[in-house]
Design a protein around this motif. Structure first.
Motif, PDB file in Angstrom:
ATOM      1  N   ARG A  69      -2.440  13.702  79.194  1.00 16.35           N
ATOM      2  CA  ARG A  69      -1.181  12.651  79.579  1.00 16.35           C
ATOM      3  C   ARG A  69      -0.658  11.693  78.898  1.00 16.35           C
ATOM      4  NH1 ARG A  69       1.357  14.946  84.131  1.00 16.35           N
ATOM      5  NH2 ARG A  69       3.320  12.646  84.071  1.00 16.35           N
ATOM      6  N   TYR A  70       0.438  11.587  77.816  1.00 17.09           N
ATOM      7  CA  TYR A  70       0.943  10.927  76.906  1.00 17.09           C
ATOM      8  C   TYR A  70       1.004   9.303  77.380  1.00 17.09           C
ATOM      9  CZ  TYR A  70      -1.101  13.903  73.033  1.00 17.09           C
ATOM     10  OH  TYR A  70      -1.450  14.879  72.174  1.00 17.09           O
ATOM     11  N   THR A  71       0.925   8.471  77.062  1.00 17.97           N
ATOM     12  CA  THR A  71       1.998   7.456  77.987  1.00 17.97           C
ATOM     13  C   THR A  71       3.237   6.922  77.653  1.00 17.97           C
ATOM     14  OG1 THR A  71       1.063   5.678  76.210  1.00 17.97           O
ATOM     15  CG2 THR A  71      -0.155   5.777  78.282  1.00 17.97           C
TER      16      THR A  71
ATOM     17  N   SER B  61       6.350   8.558  72.766  1.00 14.37           N
ATOM     18  CA  SER B  61       7.832   7.725  71.892  1.00 14.37           C
ATOM     19  C   SER B  61       7.384   7.820  70.482  1.00 14.37           C
ATOM     20  CB  SER B  61       8.535   6.489  72.019  1.00 14.37           C
ATOM     21  OG  SER B  61       8.225   6.347  73.440  1.00 14.37           O
ATOM     22  N   PHE B  62       6.247   7.584  70.804  1.00 15.30           N
ATOM     23  CA  PHE B  62       6.079   7.081  68.815  1.00 15.30           C
ATOM     24  C   PHE B  62       6.048   9.289  68.373  1.00 15.30           C
ATOM     25  CE2 PHE B  62       2.369   8.342  65.726  1.00 15.30           C
ATOM     26  CZ  PHE B  62       3.179   7.274  65.157  1.00 15.30           C
ATOM     27  N   LEU B  63       5.182   9.678  69.311  1.00 18.26           N
ATOM     28  CA  LEU B  63       5.365  11.095  68.669  1.00 18.26           C
ATOM     29  C   LEU B  63       6.681  12.043  68.341  1.00 18.26           C
ATOM     30  CD1 LEU B  63       2.676  12.632  71.030  1.00 18.26           C
ATOM     31  CD2 LEU B  63       2.086  12.252  68.756  1.00 18.26           C
TER      32      LEU B  63
ATOM     33  N   LEU C 212      10.513  13.281  64.748  1.00 20.58           N
ATOM     34  CA  LEU C 212      11.856  13.600  63.988  1.00 20.58           C
ATOM     35  C   LEU C 212      11.953  12.619  62.249  1.00 20.58           C
ATOM     36  CD1 LEU C 212      14.612  13.485  64.774  1.00 20.58           C
ATOM     37  CD2 LEU C 212      15.024  11.133  65.106  1.00 20.58           C
ATOM     38  N   VAL C 213      10.582  12.169  62.368  1.00 20.99           N
ATOM     39  CA  VAL C 213      10.925  11.861  60.775  1.00 20.99           C
ATOM     40  C   VAL C 213      10.473  12.826  59.851  1.00 20.99           C
ATOM     41  CG1 VAL C 213      10.987   9.130  61.168  1.00 20.99           C
ATOM     42  CG2 VAL C 213       8.969  10.505  60.727  1.00 20.99           C
ATOM     43  N   THR C 214       9.214  13.064  60.440  1.00 19.43           N
ATOM     44  CA  THR C 214       9.531  14.458  59.552  1.00 19.43           C
ATOM     45  C   THR C 214      10.572  15.576  59.588  1.00 19.43           C
ATOM     46  OG1 THR C 214       7.061  14.388  60.678  1.00 19.43           O
ATOM     47  CG2 THR C 214       7.129  16.468  60.015  1.00 19.43           C
ATOM     48  N   LEU C 215      11.199  15.791  60.408  1.00 24.34           N
ATOM     49  CA  LEU C 215      12.388  16.803  60.104  1.00 24.34           C
ATOM     50  C   LEU C 215      12.994  16.401  59.331  1.00 24.34           C
ATOM     51  CD1 LEU C 215      12.167  18.640  63.976  1.00 24.34           C
ATOM     52  CD2 LEU C 215      11.541  19.659  61.980  1.00 24.34           C
TER      53      LEU C 215
END
Length: 352
Positions: free
Chosen positions: A3-5, A10-12, A17-20
């Protein structure tokens, strides 16, 4: 399941988004980027040899590698293209002047066929000269419109091609010089265990090298051999047909025969028996033998893909991605097989 915080999630999201967005920016030059990567993988052994020869100076080795590619690949391709355009124009003028009359040639073929074959063609209305003339006229009009459109856009297309080639060479310089560092960073960023990443990356590079090396060599051999026999048999536009056979030979097993087969049949049914027999025998025993012997050795052996997988993935890749598909299709097929092999042999996925 991990489970991510909120900050991690948000970072993922931002990372995706920036990769796309980055790939969207590169989309206009996707062909140049793709072939830059392909050339960097195919010619990596050459770069390594030049790097050793110049005393481990990456910039000099990258420049010399680019020079070799320009002299070995791009310049011959440019000369062949110039000769091809000239010969294609000559063939077009012969068609326009009536020296090459497809209607007359078709009628000669019909007259030379046995009765049962003519009856079979009649059922599909393929011997109706009026209908055929209408179809040929419509096709000629379509070809004329297409030719005019390409003639108008030629300058823009030539400029786009020049820009794409420049971008590819510019990118290729840095891929040669910094390729190992970039590959290491990409491997490290991929969220897979090392035992999965290594075989997948190895398959990726092996298939690209084998596919490009094998398919290009087979295409060159079949195109050259086909053009030679067409020239000896005095078929108009041998270079034009050689290039077409080279492109079609990218389709395993069926490629070049699409061209030399109908020509051999035309010779046989129109009375030029020895030319037809020579072309048919040459096509099967020489042109076909190149495909049957070289392609499995150069492509199938290195990629460890069955021949039918190579055929289907090449045809499917070219149907979806155009000319780039003859590389993309087998790469996807090889990664598919490698990934499923890893999955089937991994104990953690099977509760063992």
């Amino acid at each position: 399941m991990k489970r991510y915080t909120l900050p991690q999630s948000s970072f993922l999201f931002l990372l995706g988004l920036v990769t796309l967005a980055f790939f969207w920016i590169l989309l206009p030059f996707s062909g140049a980027v793709f072939w830059g990567v392909v050339f960097s993988i195919v010619f990596a052994p050459l770069y390594a040899q030049i790097l050793n020869a110049v005393g481990n100076r990456p910039n000099s080795a990258a420049l010399l590698s680019l020079l070799v590619i320009i002299l070995m690949v791009l310049m011959p391709l440019a000369m062949i293209t110039a000769s091809l355009v000239d010969q294609a124009s000559g063939v077009y003028l012969m068609i326009e002047s009536g020296q090459i009359d497809f209607g007359r040639m078709f009628q000669q073929v019909i007259n030379g066929l046995p009765g049962w074959a003519v009856t079979l063609l009649d059922r599909f209305e393929l011997t109706n000269m009026a209908s055929l003339q209408a179809k040929l006229t419509a096709a000629a009009a379509q070809i004329s419109q297409t030719t005019a459109r390409y003639a108008i856009d030629f300058g823009r297309n030539a400029f786009d091609f020049l820009v794409s080639t420049t971008v590819m060479l510019y990118l290729l310089f840095f891929l040669f010089r910094d390729g190992r560092t970039l590959a290491a960073r990409i491997k490290r960023a991929v969220p897979l265990a090392s035992r999965y990443k290594k075989p997948l990356f190895d398959n990726f590079t092996t298939v690209i090298r084998a596919t490009v090396k094998g398919n290009v060599l087979v295409a060159m051999a079949q195109g050259a051999l086909g053009g030679l026999i067409f020239w000896l048999l005095d078929v108009p536009g041998p270079l034009l047909w050689a290039v077409i056979m080279a492109f079609l030979s990218l389709l395993p097993a069926v490629g070049a025969a699409i061209i030399w087969g109908p020509v051999a049949i035309y010779f046989l049914v129109t009375g030029s028996v020895w030319q037809g027999v020579v072309l048919a025998a040459y096509g099967v025993l020489v042109i076909g033998l190149v495909d049957n012997l070289l392609r499995p050795v150069l492509v199938g052996k290195d990629t460890k893909l069955p021949d039918y997988i190579v055929l289907l993935s090449t045809i499917g890749g070219m149907a979806l991605f155009g000319l780039n598909g003859f590389v993309i299709g087998p790469v996807i097929a090889a990664l598919f097989i490698a990934a499923w092999d890893l999955f089937s042999n991994a104990d953690e996925f099977h509760g063992e």
